[in-house]
Each structure stands twice: as C-alpha cells, then as structure tokens.
Design a protein around this motif. Structure first.
Motif, PDB file in Angstrom:
ATOM      1  N   ASP A 146      -5.726  -1.538  -5.002  1.00  0.00           N
ATOM      2  CA  ASP A 146      -5.119  -2.063  -3.778  1.00  0.00           C
ATOM      3  C   ASP A 146      -6.034  -3.138  -3.195  1.00  0.00           C
ATOM      4  OD1 ASP A 146      -3.580  -2.577  -1.592  1.00  0.00           O
ATOM      5  OD2 ASP A 146      -3.510  -0.513  -0.866  1.00  0.00           O
ATOM      6  N   GLU A 147      -5.719  -4.382  -3.457  1.00  0.00           N
ATOM      7  CA  GLU A 147      -6.526  -5.531  -3.033  1.00  0.00           C
ATOM      8  C   GLU A 147      -8.006  -5.302  -3.354  1.00  0.00           C
ATOM      9  OE1 GLU A 147      -5.390  -7.467   0.570  1.00  0.00           O
ATOM     10  OE2 GLU A 147      -3.672  -6.129   0.809  1.00  0.00           O
TER      11      GLU A 147
ATOM     12  N   SER B 170       0.834  -1.215   0.000  1.00  0.00           N
ATOM     13  CA  SER B 170       0.000   0.000   0.000  1.00  0.00           C
ATOM     14  C   SER B 170       0.861   1.254   0.000  1.00  0.00           C
ATOM     15  CB  SER B 170      -0.942   0.008   1.209  1.00  0.00           C
ATOM     16  OG  SER B 170      -1.876  -1.035   1.093  1.00  0.00           O
TER      17      SER B 170
HETATM   18 MG   LIG Z   1      -1.982  -2.887   2.115  1.00  0.00          MG
END
Ligand SMILES: [Mg+2]
Ligand SMILES: Nc1ncnc2c1ncn2[C@@H]1O[C@H](COP(=O)(O)OP(=O)(O)O)[C@@H](O)[C@H]1O
Length: 243
Positions: A152-153, A41
């Motif tokens: 992000d995911e 991240s």
């Molecule tokens: Mg992360």
C-alpha cells in the motif's frame, strides 16, 4: 490466481467499493492507481481479509485466502513495527504465526537481495533509516513466502533515489521468489516500469483495467487519460528542470 469477484465493501454506512472485479496471476504485478479516497486501502484490507465485504468474494486459486496466505507492506515503514521490539522479533513474526522455525539462511539471502545489513535486525525501528525500515518491511512480508504480497503505497515515504533503488530490489526479488504483487501507488512512472496490469479506481469503482503497456500507450477512460496526461506533462517539466 487472485480473483476479486464483484466485491462491494461498506464503511461508515456507505459503499466505498462497488462491484469490483479483478484478477492477478502468480508472479505478476497489478498496480492499483487512483486519487486519495478512491478506496485503494479499503481494497487492500478486503483482499487481506481484514474487512468483511457486503457482497462478492476474494479467492486465491478458488479458495478463500487463508491466514498467512498474503502479507502487507505498509506506507509508513517505521510505524509498521512495534517500537518496543527489536526488528528481528517483528520480522520473524510471520514465521512464528505459521509455527515455522527461524530460517537464518533465508533471512541472510533475503537481506542480501534487499541490500540490508543483517545487523539492522538487532536494532529498534527508530534506529534505522526510513529506507532500511521499508526494506525490513519487505523482508518481513517475504519471509514466510506467501504467494501474494500487497503493497500500500510502499515507496511514498522514501526520497526519489531510495524509491528507485527499493523498487528495483523488490522487482528482482519478485523474479526470484515468484510472488504475485498488488501494488497501490501514486507513482505512474513506477507502475509503467514495473506493473504487468493496471486498475484505475475512482470513488469506489474501477474506471479502467488493462495491460500496463496498453494503458500507458492509450488509456481508454477519460479519467485514465487525465492521469497519464498529467504524468507525461510532469515528466516533461522534470526533464526541462534537469536540462
Ligand atoms: Mg490509502
Ligand atoms: N474506517 C473507516 N470508516 C469509515 N469510512 C472510511 C474508513 N476508512 C476509510 N473510509 C472512507 O472510505 C473511502 C476510501 O478510503 P481509502 O480506502 O482509505 O482510500 P484510499 O486508500 O484510496 O485513499 C474514503 O471516503 C474514506 O473516507
């Protein structure tokens, strides 16, 4: 082309990314793999220009990424939207930020591609399903046609069926729209199916970066081998459970 060049980022007084170099070509997908806390991240935030690096640079076609030159799709779809605003207002925000007019035709076409009922836009974030909220997040990211989208995911809050469906819709839109995608994921099956290249991050350093087919065929680093080995045995267990 996205170029991350010898990037070092400090957080809380220590380096959480060290000497990271990566490239990503237009229209291609880079999967960033790695365990929790690896710095994934932080990498996304640095590429978006939200964190100032200690050393190194992030460029798109040789120039710093301008505001609006990239967009983010977050992990928690509903938290990504202001609960007090209609989804339409939130989704249109990137156009407003660029001073562009609303584009109902493009919205209709993207809704179609994402299999989203446009009526969702008149609801609030808590009045749509998590899967719809995630596709609305993709719609918002795509609307102003940035050349680079960071995920992000993006699928981790969704159930397995919705994950597969959303992944296919994002891939189809990527082929149409041609954006480059940097995708942080824990899902090696997803990376194997959709990524062109893979970077494995561990404790702030890149352990391995390769073409996805080469990586999944024969990971070179010990850590990469562990990741792929664990995914393969998990897949075998799932197939056994399904049999
Ligand atoms: Mg992360
Ligand atoms: N705001 C922050 N202040 C200090 N340290 C942070 C902050 N955010 C993240 N970190 C630390 O940076 C490292 C990388 O975090 P992160 O990029 O969130 O990892 P990942 O996304 O791979 O789970 C972790 O050790 C984390 O504790």
């Amino acid at each position: 082309m996205l170029k991350v060049d010898r990037l070092t980022v400090h957080r809380g007084g220590r380096a959480v990314l060290q000497d990271i170099s990566l490239t990503l070509q237009p229209g291609r997908t880079l999967a960033v793999l790695g365990e929790s806390g690896a710095g994934k991240s932080t990498l996304v935030a640095a590429v978006l220009g939200l964190l100032r690096p200690e050393r190194g640079s992030v460029t798109w076609n040789g120039a710093p990424i301008a505001r609006g030159g990239s967009a983010l799709v977050m992990q928690e779809p509903r938290a990504a939207f202001n609960p007090r605003l209609s989804l339409r207002r939130s989704v249109l925000e990137p156009l407003r930020a660029k001073g562009l007019p609303d584009d109902p035709k493009r919205i209709a076409r993207l809704c179609d591609g994402l299999e989203l009922d446009p009526a969702c836009l008149d609801r609030r974030p808590y009045q749509v399903s998590v899967g719809q909220a995630q596709r609305l997040g993709v719609l918002r990211a795509l609307l102003a046609a940035p050349p680079l989208i960071l995920f992000d995911e993006p699928l981790s809050a969704l159930d397995a069926m919705t994950q597969k469906h959303t992944a296919r819709l994002i891939s189809a839109l990527q082929r149409e729209e041609g954006f480059a995608a940097l995708i942080v994921t824990h899902d090696l099956g997803y990376a194997a199916a959709h990524a062109d290249t893979v970077a494995v991050l561990r404790a702030g350093v890149i352990e391995e970066a390769a073409e996805a087919t080469a990586f999944f065929g024969a990971p070179q680093s010990a850590y990469g081998q562990r990741l792929v080995g664990a995914a393969v045995s998990l897949g075998a267990l799932e197939r056994r459970a399904a049999a």
